[in-house]
Enzyme design. Sequence first.
Site, PDB file in Angstrom:
ATOM      1  N   HIS A  47       2.341   4.650  -3.822  1.00 33.51           N
ATOM      2  CA  HIS A  47       1.425   4.861  -4.942  1.00 33.51           C
ATOM      3  C   HIS A  47       0.005   5.225  -4.481  1.00 33.51           C
ATOM      4  CE1 HIS A  47      -0.810   4.388  -8.608  1.00 33.51           C
ATOM      5  NE2 HIS A  47      -1.439   3.336  -8.127  1.00 33.51           N
ATOM      6  N   HIS A  71      -7.209   1.476  -3.192  1.00 33.95           N
ATOM      7  CA  HIS A  71      -7.645   1.081  -4.531  1.00 33.95           C
ATOM      8  C   HIS A  71      -6.915  -0.126  -5.120  1.00 33.95           C
ATOM      9  CE1 HIS A  71      -4.311   3.522  -6.264  1.00 33.95           C
ATOM     10  NE2 HIS A  71      -4.439   2.732  -7.308  1.00 33.95           N
ATOM     11  N   GLU A  75      -6.805  -6.082  -5.829  1.00 33.11           N
ATOM     12  CA  GLU A  75      -6.129  -6.576  -7.014  1.00 33.11           C
ATOM     13  C   GLU A  75      -4.717  -7.091  -6.686  1.00 33.11           C
ATOM     14  OE1 GLU A  75      -7.641  -7.008  -9.633  1.00 33.11           O
ATOM     15  OE2 GLU A  75      -6.329  -6.887 -11.370  1.00 33.11           O
ATOM     16  N   ASP A  76      -3.973  -6.325  -5.922  1.00 33.17           N
ATOM     17  CA  ASP A  76      -2.560  -6.645  -5.727  1.00 33.17           C
ATOM     18  C   ASP A  76      -2.279  -7.438  -4.462  1.00 33.17           C
ATOM     19  OD1 ASP A  76      -2.162  -5.324  -8.030  1.00 33.17           O
ATOM     20  OD2 ASP A  76      -1.293  -3.511  -7.149  1.00 33.17           O
ATOM     21  N   ASP A 141      -4.898   7.964 -10.074  1.00 33.15           N
ATOM     22  CA  ASP A 141      -4.081   6.759 -10.151  1.00 33.15           C
ATOM     23  C   ASP A 141      -3.186   6.824 -11.389  1.00 33.15           C
ATOM     24  OD1 ASP A 141      -3.385   3.919  -9.813  1.00 33.15           O
ATOM     25  OD2 ASP A 141      -4.795   3.543 -11.444  1.00 33.15           O
ATOM     26  N   ASP A 264       6.310  34.957 -27.329  1.00 29.64           N
ATOM     27  CA  ASP A 264       6.101  36.342 -26.957  1.00 29.64           C
ATOM     28  C   ASP A 264       4.759  36.585 -26.287  1.00 29.64           C
ATOM     29  OD1 ASP A 264       8.515  37.147 -27.724  1.00 29.64           O
ATOM     30  OD2 ASP A 264       7.925  37.852 -29.712  1.00 29.64           O
TER      31      ASP A 264
HETATM   32 MN    MN Z   1      -3.069   2.028  -8.868  1.00 27.53          MN
END
Ligand code: MN
Length: 712
Positions: A47, A71, A75-76, A141, A264
């Site tokens: 990611h 990034h 957080e993770d 992201d 068209d």
């Molecule tokens: Mn992310």
Amino acid sequence: MEVTQFMEKVREYLPAERMSVLEQAYEFALKAHQGQLRQSGEPYLQHPLETASILADLRLDTSSLAAALLHDVPEDCGIPLSEIEARFGAEIAKLVDGVTKLGKISWQAGVSDNKSYTESLRKMLVAMAEDIRVVFIKLADRLHNMRTLGALPISKQHAIARETLELYAPLAHRLGIWELKWQLDDLSFFYLKPAKYRHIEHLVAKRQAEREALIARAIQTLAKELEKAALKAEIAGRPKNIYSIYCKMGKYASQGKDFNDIGDILALRVLVDEVEDCYHALGLIHNLWHPLSAEFNDYIANPKENGYQSLHTTVMSFGTTPLEIQIRTWEMHRAAEYGVATHWYYKEGVKPQDVQFDQKIAWLCQIIEWHKELGQTSEFLRSVKTDIFNDQTFVYTPKGEIKDLPVGSTPLDFAYRIHTDLGHRCIGAKVNGRLVPLTYQLHNGDTVEIISAKRNKGPSRDWLNPYLGYIKTSRAREKIRQWFKKQERPENVARGKEALDRELHRLGLSLSSREEITHMFKYESVDEFYAALGCGEISINQIALKLAVQREKPRSPEGTSTASLSSSGIQVLGVGQLLTRLAYCCHPLPGDQIIGYITRTRGVTVHRRDCPNIVHEDEKERLIPVDWGHVGQLYPVTIRIDAWDRMGLLRDIGTLIAGERMNITTVNSSDHDDHSTSISLTVEVKSITQLSQLLSKLEGINGITSVTRVME
Ligand code: MN
């Protein structure tokens, strides 16, 4: 995607020495996300890597790419921001922090709860104001999350797709990043209306071969034409994204046409080197094929709000097939595809901080315009727009501090903004290292250096001349005036003397000596007093007031005076001199029981004690005892009024005097041949202050040319 692919892509435009920080960021993220998987089952690291890769397509700078790789780390993975800062520096850490914070903003509440939506938007704007690259990373992201949205449960798919379509895609559009915008659109559309998406995809595919053949033919014909004219150009077909066809279908349906009419339409793009080549090419095209005049737009002369530039025309190619053609320079093309992001487009030898400042302003204006489209008009935005961006120029001091000045400000305004003394000493200025005239108008991002004289030689008189354009700000003007005020003592002394003479004459007063009033105002010398009066430090009505107090009071030894009399002749007990006025609601008269009411802004209002407003007043602490003071004494004064005679003149005078709660005892008037009239009237006044006020008010009546007190 393999990391080697990403590094290769980046190496194409970044110099080798910038690669190491990316490698470090990658390694760091790799360790941090170790063992984590995405919903799709892929290693989590895919990611951030894909996110950074999207930004590499926009050719963004190293810091943006490194921050994209990192990034999701705080957080993770629970790794504190401080560690990122220690390893990668403050710039990258700030970007990561911005993206993290932006991710926490909840938009879903928006529809039902307008207030929290506005608040979210405000947070977003603040994040953007700090560094727009945060938004680029967030968009990338989001784009990768949209590409992998299939792994999430349907309900989540819908919510995220809706948010993308309503918020992020318009944001990308506003920022002019077409490359991201159309992908966000199509992916959202795919998840929100899968059946419709597939239907359009099918229709497009069905005609694909046919269309491609027609486009190839058109390109060939046009290329030959341009070659004949020796115009260097690149011609390409243009993919149409599904969502835009869907939107067009809606538009066409309302006009009674169907998809075939859209299908068209063929689309071409002509890219040239110079602006004049655009118009040259346009001429050739219109000569080759018949233009549909209603479909022509010159967005080069009139750029779109987001800065988009191109010529758009639609012609009838091969007799019956409409052909949409966009003509633009390569530079316009880059701006159209990457929008605001082109400002961070990596260019050799350009320091980012040189460009950043102007860009910051430019894109924030974009944001605010975009926000306006969403129909929000919060106070916050309005103030940002008017206070900061419409009327302000931002410039740097040599030390790199930012100063804001009104648009049109000059180096002198800047000097006075820094320090009054610097303004007075200013003899020249350098902007961005080059000497400029003092009338030079500063631009956003200019670095201004003031050249100052060693000795304080003072400002030039020319600086105050508005026609010469030396200064723009009122602050500078005021400082220069003050300097001259100090310098021009003899003139101020003369002006002050004249003003005092005039006022004494008007009031019909004489002073035993000028020292008397000088001492009243506590000045050392008469000249000093005149100078203060001449430059406006003392105002003329203060004179009447001082004289009034002096003359009305029974002469008492200095310093022993008790409560002083106010302008309405009412004594406020226990307080010094307060502004008082009689209430309009109950019109107290001498002899009535009265009480004072402390207003917020207009001193004390005097009411009758039985006035309903007072009886029902809740804030009893605002009430204050007052007394009529020594009322009884009324002084008859004769006033001479010269005026141009007119209907109702006497009535106006009478009304005014009655309104001042004064009696007129006698009136005489004599008319003159030239339609002027002299009125002599006697009124009863309590004080000279009251008289002075009355004279001023009478002067305000239409037609009256002069009002003076007549001494018997
Ligand atoms: Mn992310």
